[in-house]
Design a protein around this motif. Structure first.
Motif, PDB file in Angstrom:
ATOM      1  N   ALA A 168       0.854  -1.192   0.000  1.00  0.00           N
ATOM      2  CA  ALA A 168       0.000   0.000   0.000  1.00  0.00           C
ATOM      3  C   ALA A 168       0.889   1.241   0.000  1.00  0.00           C
ATOM      4  O   ALA A 168       2.114   1.140   0.145  1.00  0.00           O
ATOM      5  CB  ALA A 168      -0.876  -0.012   1.248  1.00  0.00           C
ATOM      6  N   CYS A 169       0.288   2.408  -0.182  1.00  0.00           N
ATOM      7  CA  CYS A 169       1.034   3.665  -0.096  1.00  0.00           C
ATOM      8  C   CYS A 169       0.376   4.538   0.983  1.00  0.00           C
ATOM      9  O   CYS A 169      -0.605   4.137   1.610  1.00  0.00           O
ATOM     10  CB  CYS A 169       1.079   4.372  -1.453  1.00  0.00           C
ATOM     11  N   LEU A 170       0.912   5.734   1.168  1.00  0.00           N
ATOM     12  CA  LEU A 170       0.387   6.619   2.220  1.00  0.00           C
ATOM     13  C   LEU A 170      -1.088   6.970   1.975  1.00  0.00           C
ATOM     14  O   LEU A 170      -1.873   7.074   2.905  1.00  0.00           O
ATOM     15  CB  LEU A 170       1.225   7.899   2.303  1.00  0.00           C
ATOM     16  N   SER A 171      -1.454   7.147   0.702  1.00  0.00           N
ATOM     17  CA  SER A 171      -2.854   7.485   0.398  1.00  0.00           C
ATOM     18  C   SER A 171      -3.779   6.286   0.596  1.00  0.00           C
ATOM     19  O   SER A 171      -4.977   6.470   0.826  1.00  0.00           O
ATOM     20  CB  SER A 171      -2.997   7.989  -1.039  1.00  0.00           C
ATOM     21  N   CYS A 172      -3.244   5.078   0.492  1.00  0.00           N
ATOM     22  CA  CYS A 172      -4.052   3.891   0.827  1.00  0.00           C
ATOM     23  C   CYS A 172      -4.320   3.868   2.324  1.00  0.00           C
ATOM     24  O   CYS A 172      -5.408   3.515   2.770  1.00  0.00           O
ATOM     25  CB  CYS A 172      -3.319   2.602   0.462  1.00  0.00           C
ATOM     26  N   LEU A 173      -3.292   4.258   3.092  1.00  0.00           N
ATOM     27  CA  LEU A 173      -3.440   4.258   4.557  1.00  0.00           C
ATOM     28  C   LEU A 173      -4.345   5.405   5.010  1.00  0.00           C
ATOM     29  O   LEU A 173      -5.236   5.204   5.834  1.00  0.00           O
ATOM     30  CB  LEU A 173      -2.053   4.379   5.205  1.00  0.00           C
ATOM     31  N   ASP A 238      -8.849   1.541  -5.363  1.00  0.00           N
ATOM     32  CA  ASP A 238      -9.268   2.846  -5.888  1.00  0.00           C
ATOM     33  C   ASP A 238      -8.374   3.984  -5.372  1.00  0.00           C
ATOM     34  O   ASP A 238      -8.783   5.147  -5.379  1.00  0.00           O
ATOM     35  CB  ASP A 238     -10.733   3.129  -5.506  1.00  0.00           C
ATOM     36  N   CYS A 239      -7.153   3.645  -4.921  1.00  0.00           N
ATOM     37  CA  CYS A 239      -6.259   4.676  -4.361  1.00  0.00           C
ATOM     38  C   CYS A 239      -5.967   5.771  -5.385  1.00  0.00           C
ATOM     39  O   CYS A 239      -5.596   5.476  -6.518  1.00  0.00           O
ATOM     40  CB  CYS A 239      -4.954   4.038  -3.893  1.00  0.00           C
ATOM     41  N   ARG A 240      -6.107   7.019  -4.965  1.00  0.00           N
ATOM     42  CA  ARG A 240      -5.914   8.138  -5.895  1.00  0.00           C
ATOM     43  C   ARG A 240      -4.454   8.281  -6.317  1.00  0.00           C
ATOM     44  O   ARG A 240      -4.145   8.891  -7.336  1.00  0.00           O
ATOM     45  CB  ARG A 240      -6.412   9.445  -5.272  1.00  0.00           C
ATOM     46  N   THR A 241      -3.531   7.734  -5.522  1.00  0.00           N
ATOM     47  CA  THR A 241      -2.104   7.895  -5.834  1.00  0.00           C
ATOM     48  C   THR A 241      -1.512   6.671  -6.536  1.00  0.00           C
ATOM     49  O   THR A 241      -0.788   6.814  -7.511  1.00  0.00           O
ATOM     50  CB  THR A 241      -1.313   8.188  -4.545  1.00  0.00           C
ATOM     51  N   CYS A 242      -1.805   5.476  -6.025  1.00  0.00           N
ATOM     52  CA  CYS A 242      -1.070   4.316  -6.551  1.00  0.00           C
ATOM     53  C   CYS A 242      -1.894   3.382  -7.424  1.00  0.00           C
ATOM     54  O   CYS A 242      -1.338   2.491  -8.055  1.00  0.00           O
ATOM     55  CB  CYS A 242      -0.405   3.538  -5.414  1.00  0.00           C
ATOM     56  N   ALA A 243      -3.218   3.579  -7.484  1.00  0.00           N
ATOM     57  CA  ALA A 243      -4.041   2.592  -8.191  1.00  0.00           C
ATOM     58  C   ALA A 243      -3.756   2.540  -9.685  1.00  0.00           C
ATOM     59  O   ALA A 243      -3.797   1.470 -10.292  1.00  0.00           O
ATOM     60  CB  ALA A 243      -5.519   2.887  -7.954  1.00  0.00           C
TER      61      ALA A 243
HETATM   62 ZN   LIG Z   1      -2.082   3.891  -2.559  1.00  0.00          ZN
END
Ligand SMILES: [Zn+2]
Lengths: 247, 91
Positions: A168-173, A238-243
């Protein structure tokens, strides 16, 4: 190949199983970007300098203030009122003169984040504001670079390591911007120092291949009562950064 | 239904407790667990719910140790351990 001097300097860590000369060579060829170099970033930088990382890219604006001195361990009393980054670079060079340092007298922002992160193999997020954290996370994802994510509040500290494509990334968290976070927070230097050491170890593990980084795992440690917990972080489809970024 | 709530970040400081047992009436949802918690620990209200008494969107929820992606699609179960984390950024 390590020089005789390097072998002598790092002999105590060269004996660590799973590290050895190969791990040390990887460290010496690696660069790490740290933002900022306050209570947390100071100690990350100091430990990485001691361990023999090749290059540090440091970003921290402003002058040394009285209130820094309980935890910004790279800042000194004689440097009050003068640029923090100069003090940090001086202290790190005193410890390890072989270290290549890029010291920038600015905090991470939209204009400099790409250039700063492009110079590094690994990013350590030690920023006090979520705006800076999200900017670094975005670049970490776009550039496919690991980011050690560490934060503290009062006597509690937490750390995880993001690896684009793997975790995951920070935006997922934190998909929603945490509006309630305030710039000023209660903390002891021994808390930021403990966290800085754990974060530096994460960076060393990622670079050298030693042990298991905290991938998709958040380690939370409370120094008030000595309790700790680990929680599993999940990637959001649906992560705005990594999806939409291909690994 | 009885569950255990674990708190992290500012929530732990505000509650002056790291965990508490909570009896959650129906519906057995995370939203209702947060609502029940706020009634039991009023000090948590400013961090946990918004002006409409809905759970703050930024609070991270873990159910039995795993991050909850969709609160609506994660029903509570007897004895479940819910961790609530307020995002922190101390650097
Ligand atoms: Zn992410």
């Amino acid at each position: 190949m390590l020089s005789e001097e390097e072998r002598a300097t790092y002999e105590w860590q060269l004996d660590v199983p799973g590290f050895g000369e190969e791990g040390q060579e990887r460290l010496s060829q690696a660069s790490v970007m740290i933002s900022r170099c306050g209570g947390l970033g100071s100690v990350v930088a100091y430990e990485l300098a001691a361990a023999g990382v090749g290059k540090l890219v440091l970003a921290h604006a402003g002058n040394v203030r009285q209130g820094d001195l309980n935890r910004h361990l790279l800042m000194t009393h004689d440097w009050l009122g003068k640029p923090r980054i100069e003090c940090a670079v001086r202290r790190l060079k005193e410890l390890n003169p072989r270290l290549d340092i890029v010291g920038v007298n600015a905090n991470v922002n939209e204009d400099n984040v790409r250039e700063l992160t492009e110079q590094a193999d690994v990013i350590v997020d030690a920023a006090p504001l979520f705006q800076e954290r999200y900017l670094m996370n975005q670049q970490a994802v776009l550039q496919g670079k690991p980011m050690v994510e560490c934060a503290m509040y009062e006597l509690g500290l937490q750390v995880t390591t993001f690896a684009p494509g793997k975790t995951a990334c920070l935006s997922c968290l934190y998909p929603e911007f945490p509006e309630q976070w305030k710039r000023r927070f209660p903390v002891f230097g021994a808390v930021s120092g403990t966290l800085g050491c754990i974060a530096a170890m994460e960076a060393i593990k990622v670079i050298s291949g030693l042990g298991s980084p905290l991938y998709n795992q958040m380690l939370m440690l409370d120094l008030r009562d000595g309790s700790f917990m680990k929680r599993t972080i999940r990637k959001r489809s649906d992560c705005r950064t990594c999806a939409t970024v291909k690994p | 239904m009885k569950i255990t709530i674990l708190l992290w970040g500012q929530l732990k400081s505000l509650a002056e407790a790291d965990s508490l047992e909570l009896e959650v009436p129906e519906p057995h949802t995370i939203e209702n667990a947060v609502g029940t918690l706020v009634k039991a620990k009023a000090a948590l209200k400013p961090m946990l719910v918004d002006e409409n008494d809905q759970p703050q969107a930024s609070i991270v929820v873990f159910a039995d140790g795993v991050q909850v992606i969709s609160r609506e699609e994660t029903p509570l179960s007897e004895g479940m351990e819910i961790t609530l984390m307020s995002p922190i950024s101390g650097g």
